[in-house]
Design a protein around this motif. Structure first.
Motif, PDB file in Angstrom:
ATOM      1  N   ILE A 250       0.853  -1.173   0.000  1.00 34.23           N
ATOM      2  CA  ILE A 250       0.000   0.000   0.000  1.00 34.23           C
ATOM      3  C   ILE A 250       0.896   1.231   0.000  1.00 34.23           C
ATOM      4  O   ILE A 250       1.784   1.363   0.845  1.00 34.23           O
TER       5      ILE A 250
ATOM      6  N   THR B 153       0.967   5.426   0.251  1.00 32.72           N
ATOM      7  CA  THR B 153       0.172   6.541   0.758  1.00 32.72           C
ATOM      8  C   THR B 153       0.872   7.842   0.414  1.00 32.72           C
ATOM      9  O   THR B 153       2.085   7.957   0.555  1.00 32.72           O
TER      10      THR B 153
ATOM     11  N   PHE C 223      -4.445   6.626  -1.216  1.00 32.43           N
ATOM     12  CA  PHE C 223      -3.943   5.291  -0.907  1.00 32.43           C
ATOM     13  C   PHE C 223      -3.968   4.457  -2.184  1.00 32.43           C
ATOM     14  O   PHE C 223      -4.981   4.412  -2.877  1.00 32.43           O
TER      15      PHE C 223
ATOM     16  N   PRO D 256      -5.556   1.853   6.340  1.00 34.23           N
ATOM     17  CA  PRO D 256      -5.137   0.777   5.445  1.00 34.23           C
ATOM     18  C   PRO D 256      -4.864  -0.512   6.221  1.00 34.23           C
ATOM     19  O   PRO D 256      -4.589  -0.474   7.425  1.00 34.23           O
TER      20      PRO D 256
ATOM     21  N   LEU E  90      -8.440  -0.916   2.391  1.00 37.19           N
ATOM     22  CA  LEU E  90      -8.624   0.366   3.050  1.00 37.19           C
ATOM     23  C   LEU E  90     -10.003   0.377   3.689  1.00 37.19           C
ATOM     24  O   LEU E  90     -11.011   0.098   3.027  1.00 37.19           O
TER      25      LEU E  90
END
Length: 344
Positions: free
Chosen positions: A3, A5, A15, A116, A125
């Motif tokens: 993930i 960000t 995200f 997340p 998420l």
């Protein structure tokens, strides 16, 4: 799986969920907006298959609802009023006299709390938000959770959960515009769609349900064995004309069959399969999409995307026999839609 960000604008965060197949789904905490979905074509080429703005700031208005979470009620509420438990509730009108997609301050304008998560075979998420009693005119405080989960089978699952303190009306959806050609190379005329639906909700000139269910037999609305979207764009059927030469209709799923919608685009070889426990779906073919907006891969134009808005029907507020949007107090709302991407 991972993930990413990034901080985009003030308290907005973007995200990006990435699986082991290199599929990517990018989601803003503002509006729960899906800004990109990157999936391979039949040759393995990775491209974006949803409409999104080039400049993140343009989502602040987002009058076309690109990729956004919609609520409290997805769709149109006639004359911005409804009756519930012998009381009349008045909502803000934002489309003529009518209330569209939760109003001007609907969920597409909310900064959701975002968390997340990652498991052995998923990334995701979780978004949460509380809508207060009488907010935008709706009764009851409403606690909501929306969870986006991406797995290694190129499936994006959207789970909607909510609970209200009072009897209220509620049906959520996601308003992504799909274009399987990849990077908006062509419009959606050649998208071939299959929908297990015998009836659609008839609309008047203001796109408000008349209370009639139209049998799809021998019409451009019969997608039971599949058809190309362009057939509706070129059709002289009165209901295609009402929708400004296309589709903006609620398809009631045949309850004797699996609620599975299949979308194919031959040139790219991409296929999207949509499974849901919702009773129906609005299919909107961007007939009224604003033209000339700066997008990730060009400029907006009519028929550039197609929305599959799985939900219940606001027509149930005025007419009997339509999938209800009543949510009783303290009764959990649990709905799910799964978008699966593969190739033909």
């Amino acid at each position: 799986m991972n993930i990413k960000t990034s901080k985009e604008l003030g308290d907005w965060k973007l995200f990006t969920l990435i699986n082991n197949q290199n599929m990517e789904v990018s989601i803003l905490n503002f509006g729960g907006i899906i800004t990109r979905i990157i999936v391979p074509d039949k040759h393995g080429k990775l491209e974006n298959v949803v409409i999104g703005y080039r400049d993140i700031k343009d989502y602040q208005s987002n009058s076309n609802y690109f990729g956004a979470l919609i609520g409290r009620v997805a769709g149109r509420i006639a004359n911005s009023t409804f009756n519930l438990n012998d009381a009349t509730y008045t909502l803000a009108a934002n489309e003529g006299a009518h209330h569209l997609h939760g109003g001007k301050n609907g969920f597409h304008q909310v900064v959701w709390k975002a968390e997340p998560f990652e498991t052995d075979d998923t990334v995701g998420l979780t978004l949460t938000h509380t809508s207060q009693d009488k907010e935008d005119g709706y009764p009851g405080k409403l606690d909501m959770t929306v969870t986006y989960t991406l797995n290694n089978n190129n499936q994006l699952t959207v789970d909607y959960q909510a609970i209200a303190t009072e009897n209220t009306v509620f049906t959520m959806t996601n308003h992504s515009y799909f274009n399987l050609s990849g990077n908006l190379k062509s419009m959606v005329h050649q998208h071939h769609v299959t929908i297990p639906s015998n009836h659609v909700v008839e609309l008047n000139e203001q796109l408000i349900p008349t209370g009639k269910k139209m049998n799809v037999l021998n019409t451009p609305f019969d997608f039971r064995t599949g058809r190309y979207l362009m057939e509706g764009f070129k059709s002289n059927h009165p209901q295609n004309k009402v929708a400004r030469n296309g589709y903006d209709h609620y398809f009631i799923f045949d309850q004797t069959k699996k609620a599975e919608v299949i979308v194919q685009e031959e040139a790219s070889g991409r296929r999207l399969t949509i499974n849901t426990n919702q009773p129906g779906m609005v299919m909107y073919t961007s007939n009224m999409l604003d033209e000339g907006l700066p997008l990730n891969e060009g400029s907006s134009k009519r028929y550039l995307g197609v929305c599959f808005e799985t939900q219940a029907s606001p027509a149930s507020l005025e007419h009997d026999g339509f999938p209800s949007i009543l949510l009783e107090k303290h009764q959990p709302y649990t709905k799910q839609t799964i978008f699966t991407f593969d190739t033909i």
